[in-house]
Design a protein around this motif. Sequence first.
Motif, PDB file in Angstrom:
ATOM      1  N   GLY A 241     -12.554   2.294   3.318  1.00  0.00           N
ATOM      2  CA  GLY A 241     -12.206   3.015   4.537  1.00  0.00           C
ATOM      3  C   GLY A 241     -12.981   4.304   4.702  1.00  0.00           C
ATOM      4  O   GLY A 241     -13.179   4.778   5.829  1.00  0.00           O
TER       5      GLY A 241
ATOM      6  N   ALA B  26      -8.056  10.109   5.671  1.00  0.00           N
ATOM      7  CA  ALA B  26      -8.835   9.108   6.393  1.00  0.00           C
ATOM      8  C   ALA B  26     -10.152   9.650   6.945  1.00  0.00           C
ATOM      9  O   ALA B  26     -11.098   8.891   7.170  1.00  0.00           O
TER      10      ALA B  26
ATOM     11  N   ASP C  66      -8.610   1.173  -3.722  1.00  0.00           N
ATOM     12  CA  ASP C  66      -8.167   0.308  -2.628  1.00  0.00           C
ATOM     13  C   ASP C  66      -9.162  -0.829  -2.477  1.00  0.00           C
ATOM     14  O   ASP C  66     -10.273  -0.625  -1.994  1.00  0.00           O
TER      15      ASP C  66
ATOM     16  N   ASP D 289       2.154   7.544   8.286  1.00  0.00           N
ATOM     17  CA  ASP D 289       1.319   7.846   9.452  1.00  0.00           C
ATOM     18  C   ASP D 289       0.738   9.251   9.379  1.00  0.00           C
ATOM     19  O   ASP D 289      -0.397   9.494   9.807  1.00  0.00           O
TER      20      ASP D 289
ATOM     21  N   SER E 139       0.828  -1.205   0.000  1.00  0.00           N
ATOM     22  CA  SER E 139       0.000   0.000   0.000  1.00  0.00           C
ATOM     23  C   SER E 139       0.864   1.257   0.000  1.00  0.00           C
ATOM     24  O   SER E 139       0.528   2.252  -0.655  1.00  0.00           O
ATOM     25  N   THR E 140       1.971   1.226   0.738  1.00  0.00           N
ATOM     26  CA  THR E 140       2.885   2.369   0.751  1.00  0.00           C
ATOM     27  C   THR E 140       3.461   2.601  -0.635  1.00  0.00           C
ATOM     28  O   THR E 140       3.561   3.738  -1.102  1.00  0.00           O
TER      29      THR E 140
ATOM     30  N   GLY F 102      -8.628  -4.502   5.222  1.00  0.00           N
ATOM     31  CA  GLY F 102      -7.521  -3.719   5.775  1.00  0.00           C
ATOM     32  C   GLY F 102      -7.241  -2.488   4.941  1.00  0.00           C
ATOM     33  O   GLY F 102      -6.147  -2.346   4.382  1.00  0.00           O
TER      34      GLY F 102
ATOM     35  N   SER G 233      -5.859   0.659   4.188  1.00  0.00           N
ATOM     36  CA  SER G 233      -4.896   1.599   4.769  1.00  0.00           C
ATOM     37  C   SER G 233      -4.583   2.790   3.866  1.00  0.00           C
ATOM     38  O   SER G 233      -3.963   3.756   4.308  1.00  0.00           O
TER      39      SER G 233
ATOM     40  N   SER H 221     -12.803   4.175  12.340  1.00  0.00           N
ATOM     41  CA  SER H 221     -11.622   3.452  11.864  1.00  0.00           C
ATOM     42  C   SER H 221     -11.405   2.160  12.642  1.00  0.00           C
ATOM     43  O   SER H 221     -10.610   1.311  12.234  1.00  0.00           O
TER      44      SER H 221
ATOM     45  N   THR I  44      -5.396   6.445   5.112  1.00  0.00           N
ATOM     46  CA  THR I  44      -4.478   6.958   6.127  1.00  0.00           C
ATOM     47  C   THR I  44      -3.151   7.364   5.499  1.00  0.00           C
ATOM     48  O   THR I  44      -2.600   8.436   5.787  1.00  0.00           O
ATOM     49  N   ILE I  45      -2.608   6.518   4.621  1.00  0.00           N
ATOM     50  CA  ILE I  45      -1.311   6.786   4.000  1.00  0.00           C
ATOM     51  C   ILE I  45      -1.359   8.064   3.170  1.00  0.00           C
ATOM     52  O   ILE I  45      -0.371   8.803   3.088  1.00  0.00           O
TER      53      ILE I  45
END
Length: 322
Positions: free
Chosen positions: A145, A119, A104, A291, A82-83, A109, A111, A151, A114-115
């Motif tokens: 998400g 979010a 996504d 983060d 995902s990063t 999961g 993510s 979350s 957020t990345i």
Amino acid sequence: MIAVQHAVDPLSVPSDAPEHCPGTESELAGKTEACAGCANQDICASGQTKGPDPALPFVRERMSNVKRKVLVLSGKGGVGKSTFTAQLGWAFSADDSVQTGIMDVDICGPSIPTILGIASEQVHASSSGWSPVYVQDNLGVMSVGFMLPSSKDAIMWRGPKKNGLISQFLKDVDWGDLDYLLVDTPPGTSDEHLSIVQYLKESGIDGAVVITTPQEVALQDVRREIDFCRKVGIRVLGVVENMSGFVCPSCKTESQIFKPSTGGAKRMAAEMGVDYLGAVPLDPRIGKSADYGVSFLDEYPDSPASAAYMDIIDKIKQILGE
């Protein structure tokens, strides 16, 4: 806000389907104890639900405006898939003339929001469909998400409901004209992967980037992922070795964290007959950027990891003929 329990295609899974619905494509459709009392039990048992998915024409229409469709895969979880997808999206959208979308499909999961620092956003619906959440004017995102009340909420869905949501992401999201659609997938070779291939088969998948880490325990699963791609007819654009050594932020010295005991991704790529795109060293600031939802490439352009990312991204563009 779109409630997640209704974010499924009613033709795939009825809104009042039992909790343990086997799915309309299953040989057990309409025949299990869980089907008792379901309004569609007789239809499912008769086999009338089988045949071409009614969503396919709508998916083809939506995807006709997407120039390139690229999957980001890995048989192993926790390898930074995902990063990498996020960095790829940021790199493509650095050119203001390039329109990029990230979908996504890691349903359990998610993510990506957020990345990418979005979010807290929500999905909105209009007469033209669902609107992606935009990180910037030319980088849109769609993820389950955005649809969760919190979350902390777990998504406990069986395959048919996951497939229904992926169908809606493809046929109901108003992406507009895109140069790139990047699809971030969960680990493995299961429901989400099969659904993406099924829905995008006719409109075409340009290829897959496979992410791994150097150790053999990850490479084993990645070999299976490459085999999956071959069996379903997806072109493997190449393999990326993530977390390949550690970069000290102070002295810039690199050291191995995950030792490539069997030769790492480069050797595996040669054995499997696929391209090796390069290695990205582990810089702790990558995690910090994820983060805080900022672009690592923009924040730390002097990092060896940024140089590695850009080299790999340039290779992907060349392979795609850009």
